[in-house]
Enzyme design. Structure first.
Site, PDB file in Angstrom:
ATOM      1  N   GLY A 252     -32.715 -59.315  70.010  1.00 50.01           N
ATOM      2  CA  GLY A 252     -32.048 -58.121  69.478  1.00 50.01           C
ATOM      3  C   GLY A 252     -32.923 -57.490  68.414  1.00 50.01           C
ATOM      4  O   GLY A 252     -33.901 -58.089  67.971  1.00 50.01           O
TER       5      GLY A 252
ATOM      6  N   GLY B 264     -34.051 -57.123  65.288  1.00 49.19           N
ATOM      7  CA  GLY B 264     -33.909 -57.902  64.055  1.00 49.19           C
ATOM      8  C   GLY B 264     -34.428 -57.165  62.847  1.00 49.19           C
ATOM      9  O   GLY B 264     -34.207 -57.569  61.700  1.00 49.19           O
ATOM     10  N   ARG B 265     -35.179 -56.087  63.109  1.00 53.49           N
ATOM     11  CA  ARG B 265     -35.718 -55.337  61.960  1.00 53.49           C
ATOM     12  C   ARG B 265     -35.880 -53.858  62.316  1.00 53.49           C
ATOM     13  O   ARG B 265     -36.804 -53.207  61.852  1.00 53.49           O
ATOM     14  CB  ARG B 265     -37.053 -55.929  61.538  1.00 53.49           C
ATOM     15  CG  ARG B 265     -38.081 -56.003  62.658  1.00 53.49           C
ATOM     16  CD  ARG B 265     -39.428 -56.136  62.057  1.00 53.49           C
ATOM     17  NE  ARG B 265     -40.422 -56.457  63.075  1.00 53.49           N
ATOM     18  CZ  ARG B 265     -41.688 -56.571  62.799  1.00 53.49           C
ATOM     19  NH1 ARG B 265     -42.123 -56.390  61.586  1.00 53.49           N
ATOM     20  NH2 ARG B 265     -42.553 -56.860  63.749  1.00 53.49           N
TER      21      ARG B 265
ATOM     22  N   LYS C  32     -38.511 -48.904  62.384  1.00 55.90           N
ATOM     23  CA  LYS C  32     -38.916 -50.305  62.542  1.00 55.90           C
ATOM     24  C   LYS C  32     -39.333 -50.842  61.174  1.00 55.90           C
ATOM     25  O   LYS C  32     -40.237 -50.282  60.549  1.00 55.90           O
ATOM     26  CB  LYS C  32     -40.076 -50.377  63.547  1.00 55.90           C
ATOM     27  CG  LYS C  32     -40.607 -51.759  63.824  1.00 55.90           C
ATOM     28  CD  LYS C  32     -41.547 -51.733  65.022  1.00 55.90           C
ATOM     29  CE  LYS C  32     -42.240 -53.063  65.226  1.00 55.90           C
ATOM     30  NZ  LYS C  32     -43.170 -53.025  66.362  1.00 55.90           N
TER      31      LYS C  32
ATOM     32  N   ASP D  62     -36.728 -61.334  57.625  1.00 55.44           N
ATOM     33  CA  ASP D  62     -36.339 -60.500  56.478  1.00 55.44           C
ATOM     34  C   ASP D  62     -36.018 -59.061  56.882  1.00 55.44           C
ATOM     35  O   ASP D  62     -35.653 -58.245  56.035  1.00 55.44           O
ATOM     36  CB  ASP D  62     -37.456 -60.521  55.418  1.00 55.44           C
ATOM     37  CG  ASP D  62     -38.773 -59.978  55.958  1.00 55.44           C
ATOM     38  OD1 ASP D  62     -38.822 -59.563  57.143  1.00 55.44           O
ATOM     39  OD2 ASP D  62     -39.768 -59.981  55.204  1.00 55.44           O
ATOM     40  N   GLY D  63     -36.197 -58.747  58.178  1.00 47.96           N
ATOM     41  CA  GLY D  63     -35.882 -57.391  58.634  1.00 47.96           C
ATOM     42  C   GLY D  63     -36.917 -56.350  58.249  1.00 47.96           C
ATOM     43  O   GLY D  63     -36.739 -55.159  58.480  1.00 47.96           O
TER      44      GLY D  63
ATOM     45  N   ARG E  35     -40.559 -44.991  65.283  1.00 50.26           N
ATOM     46  CA  ARG E  35     -41.045 -45.100  66.661  1.00 50.26           C
ATOM     47  C   ARG E  35     -40.251 -44.163  67.561  1.00 50.26           C
ATOM     48  O   ARG E  35     -39.025 -44.078  67.453  1.00 50.26           O
ATOM     49  CB  ARG E  35     -40.890 -46.546  67.126  1.00 50.26           C
ATOM     50  CG  ARG E  35     -41.278 -46.765  68.574  1.00 50.26           C
ATOM     51  CD  ARG E  35     -41.596 -48.207  68.838  1.00 50.26           C
ATOM     52  NE  ARG E  35     -40.422 -49.060  68.825  1.00 50.26           N
ATOM     53  CZ  ARG E  35     -40.484 -50.391  68.973  1.00 50.26           C
ATOM     54  NH1 ARG E  35     -41.641 -50.990  69.126  1.00 50.26           N
ATOM     55  NH2 ARG E  35     -39.383 -51.107  68.941  1.00 50.26           N
TER      56      ARG E  35
ATOM     57  N   ARG F 167     -34.910 -52.538  77.519  1.00 51.54           N
ATOM     58  CA  ARG F 167     -35.929 -53.504  77.908  1.00 51.54           C
ATOM     59  C   ARG F 167     -35.381 -54.383  79.029  1.00 51.54           C
ATOM     60  O   ARG F 167     -34.148 -54.476  79.200  1.00 51.54           O
ATOM     61  CB  ARG F 167     -36.271 -54.414  76.713  1.00 51.54           C
ATOM     62  CG  ARG F 167     -36.606 -53.677  75.448  1.00 51.54           C
ATOM     63  CD  ARG F 167     -36.088 -54.429  74.219  1.00 51.54           C
ATOM     64  NE  ARG F 167     -36.260 -53.635  72.993  1.00 51.54           N
ATOM     65  CZ  ARG F 167     -37.298 -53.721  72.183  1.00 51.54           C
ATOM     66  NH1 ARG F 167     -38.248 -54.591  72.420  1.00 51.54           N
ATOM     67  NH2 ARG F 167     -37.381 -52.964  71.119  1.00 51.54           N
TER      68      ARG F 167
ATOM     69  N   ASP G  89     -38.785 -59.074  76.650  1.00 49.38           N
ATOM     70  CA  ASP G  89     -38.166 -58.144  75.698  1.00 49.38           C
ATOM     71  C   ASP G  89     -39.136 -57.035  75.307  1.00 49.38           C
ATOM     72  O   ASP G  89     -38.740 -56.084  74.630  1.00 49.38           O
ATOM     73  CB  ASP G  89     -37.683 -58.881  74.446  1.00 49.38           C
ATOM     74  CG  ASP G  89     -38.796 -59.672  73.776  1.00 49.38           C
ATOM     75  OD1 ASP G  89     -39.365 -60.567  74.439  1.00 49.38           O
ATOM     76  OD2 ASP G  89     -39.112 -59.394  72.617  1.00 49.38           O
TER      77      ASP G  89
HETATM   78  P1  AMP Z   1     -41.659 -58.980  68.454  1.00 48.81           P
HETATM   79  O1  AMP Z   1     -42.575 -60.140  68.379  1.00 48.81           O
HETATM   80  O2  AMP Z   1     -42.019 -57.851  67.520  1.00 48.81           O
HETATM   81  O3  AMP Z   1     -41.415 -58.523  69.851  1.00 48.81           O
HETATM   82  O4  AMP Z   1     -40.261 -59.483  67.879  1.00 48.81           O
HETATM   83  C1  AMP Z   1     -39.502 -60.450  68.521  1.00 48.81           C
HETATM   84  C2  AMP Z   1     -38.136 -60.506  67.912  1.00 48.81           C
HETATM   85  O5  AMP Z   1     -38.198 -60.900  66.557  1.00 48.81           O
HETATM   86  C3  AMP Z   1     -37.381 -59.189  67.925  1.00 48.81           C
HETATM   87  O6  AMP Z   1     -36.041 -59.507  68.175  1.00 48.81           O
HETATM   88  C4  AMP Z   1     -37.587 -58.672  66.528  1.00 48.81           C
HETATM   89  O7  AMP Z   1     -36.554 -57.807  66.139  1.00 48.81           O
HETATM   90  C5  AMP Z   1     -37.565 -59.954  65.716  1.00 48.81           C
HETATM   91  N1  AMP Z   1     -38.321 -59.841  64.465  1.00 48.81           N
HETATM   92  C6  AMP Z   1     -39.656 -59.725  64.301  1.00 48.81           C
HETATM   93  N2  AMP Z   1     -39.984 -59.656  63.001  1.00 48.81           N
HETATM   94  C7  AMP Z   1     -38.827 -59.750  62.309  1.00 48.81           C
HETATM   95  C8  AMP Z   1     -38.482 -59.750  60.910  1.00 48.81           C
HETATM   96  N3  AMP Z   1     -39.428 -59.643  59.961  1.00 48.81           N
HETATM   97  N4  AMP Z   1     -37.190 -59.862  60.580  1.00 48.81           N
HETATM   98  C9  AMP Z   1     -36.240 -59.976  61.517  1.00 48.81           C
HETATM   99  N5  AMP Z   1     -36.479 -59.982  62.839  1.00 48.81           N
HETATM  100  C10 AMP Z   1     -37.761 -59.874  63.232  1.00 48.81           C
HETATM  101 MG    MG Z   2     -40.581 -57.004  70.711  1.00 44.12          MG
END
Ligand code: AMP
Ligand code: MG
Length: 481
Positions: free
Chosen positions: A88, A90-91, A111, A123-124, A174, A181, A250
């Site tokens: 989902g 997450g940030r 983002k 940490d989002g 973005r 996805r 994803d």
């Molecule tokens: P990604 O590797 O960017 O495709 O991220 C994979 C998942 O991790 C996605 O669900 C992102 O929303 C979550 N995510 C990545 N970085 C963070 C963060 N700093 N805080 C919270 N969720 C994160």
């Molecule tokens: Mg991703």
């Protein structure tokens, strides 16, 4: 504050509630605009000329929510390096879908906008360096003519984010045709709720594939359409030497856009086994594995659609299997077609594939630069002092030259074809690092110069020369963004 032209819809929020959570961006302390993509803003119908810098920063940090904004975080799952996980946004939050003056709609997503119910331990937030990197590379992909999400703005937040060390925090805006996805489908399928899968499928079809409604079996036709779209996308990556680096399900967009610029990078010396990501130990997402993984990802998508393809599960499996068994042939045909364009071959001859493979084998043996070799062939300007004096290459080149003249002795059209398909500049790793280091130190000039050159990467001029040198140092990218 004057609305610069935002005209939001939020059709994704009409889906069943499991697919998202309404959540506002988390306020940041002191937002400042680092980059604003004026050209892209115009195409989206946005004009900031009557907004102050503070107002723009407030909008793109999420501190100000303009009328019509309905921020949501999407729920999705995904196979990450082959392992299924619930994920989902997450940030990130989707502010809404902007209606452009041309009556198309684009998702506008922040983002790095703070924690959401899908943040898990994170940490989002996002750091400035990786957000600038995404801006640069996604805009470069657009310049190269490859389907991609785009970057509208980067603001710094005035707050630190903590990775291994404290880093400047930032938020990227973005732009995407949508953020659906394969992972969104997997999320619905994991709940074994056919109504939810159908709702998402109908939404996707209406948004991206309305033509499949004419077929007797919309789910099967959607699978077929996605298969072709993803494979065509990967063929484009192969054309320019792009390595995505994290082709998890994803990170596969139903729109067919390249999405999620994390550990991606462009290959210099041709080597099909090239991997840049520090965590991809097994080379799952290596350059030459990309078409294989694309098919693996499409198969995961197919699984989610089985109950909609046919209520008889054996029949559904067999129908989906037929699409999947066509995928490999489709890739090879598309790849061959693309490689012919790189070599200026306008017709098809049975010996072409061998001719192409011989060149690639030779390039691998002598570690020839992928971009510069094709550019040199297209300009007939390969430097004499290099491996191109190799008798093996000279002999190959002679055969290629004869082959090229087979269709027509006038090579004008063939030259054009090569020039349109062989970029002069790509965002080379050492130049990306140079631009990011300067930007991190407060000097955006190298970054903006590079952006400008990458706007028209098929055009060689005095500004392009510094960006054309092959990187010789080994390069590694990191996921900790
Ligand atoms: P990604 O590797 O960017 O495709 O991220 C994979 C998942 O991790 C996605 O669900 C992102 O929303 C979550 N995510 C990545 N970085 C963070 C963060 N700093 N805080 C919270 N969720 C994160
Ligand atoms: Mg991703």
């Amino acid at each position: 504050m004057k609305n610069p032209g935002f005209k939001f819809k939020q059709t994704y929020a009409h889906l069943p509630g499991v697919f998202f959570t309404r959540v506002p961006p988390v306020r940041v302390q002191q937002p400042e605009v680092v980059l604003l993509n004026h050209q892209l803003a115009l195409t989206l119908g946005l004009d900031f000329s009557e907004n102050t810098a503070d107002e723009i920063a407030s909008i793109f940090s999420g501190n100000t929510l303009l009328e019509g904004c309905d921020p949501i975080a999407q729920a999705y799952a995904g196979h990450q390096f082959g392992h299924f996980t619930n994920l989902g946004d997450g940030r990130a939050v989707l502010l809404g879908e902007q209606e452009t003056p041309q009556a198309s709609t684009f998702d506008i997503q922040l983002k790095g906008s703070g924690r959401t119910p899908y943040s898990r331990g994170g940490d989002g937030r996002a750091a400035l360096g990786p957000m600038l990197r995404e801006y640069l590379i996604s805009e470069a992909m657009h310049g190269l003519g490859i389907e991609t999400t785009r970057s509208l703005a980067v603001v710094s937040t005035g707050e630190d984010v903590f990775r291994e060390t404290p880093l400047r925090g930032a938020i990227l805006t973005r732009i995407a045709r949508s953020h659906i996805r394969v992972g969104n489908f997997q999320y619905a399928a994991a709940h074994r709720n056919v109504d939810w899968i159908r709702a998402l499928m109908d939404f996707t079809i209406e948004k991206h594939y309305p033509e499949v409604n004419a077929s007797g079996n919309a789910a099967l036709a959607l699978l077929d359409a996605l298969m072709e779209k993803q494979i065509k996308l990967v063929v484009q990556w192969m054309r320019v030497g792009f390595i995505h680096g994290v082709m998890n399900t994803d990170n596969v967009a139903l729109s067919g856009e390249t999405i999620d610029y994390g550990p991606c990078a462009f290959m210099d010396a041709y080597d099909p086994s090239t991997v840049f990501s520090s965590i991809d130990h097994a080379g799952r997402y290596a350059f030459s594995n990309q078409p294989v993984i694309a098919q693996w990802n499409i198969a995961r998508f197919a699984e989610t659609l089985l109950p909609l393809i046919d209520p008889d599960s054996d029949k559904a499996l067999s129908l989906a299997g037929e699409v999947m068994s066509r995928a490999d042939r489709f890739y090879r045909d598309e790849w061959l077609h693309m490689m012919r364009t790189k070599l200026g071959l306008r017709d098809e001859q049975p010996e072409d594939e061998a001719l192409i493979r011989e060149l690639l084998d030779w390039m691998k043996d002598v570690q020839a630069d992928y971009t510069n070799t094709f550019l040199g062939l297209s300009r007939d300007s390969l430097p004499e002092a290099t491996a191109c004096t190799d008798p093996k290459f000279k002999e190959w080149r002679q055969r290629w030259s004869l082959r090229r003249q087979k269709g027509s002795a006038d090579t004008g059209l063939s030259d054009c074809l090569m020039q349109r398909n062989n970029p002069c500049v790509i965002p080379r790793n050492h130049k990306v690092e140079e631009a990011l280091a300067a930007a991190n130190a407060g000097d955006l000039n190298p970054f903006n110069q590079m952006l400008q050159v990458l706007e028209d990467p098929y055009q060689e001029n005095e500004s392009s020369a510094p960006y054309q040198e092959s990187g010789r140092e080994p390069y590694q990218t990191f996921c900790g963004t």
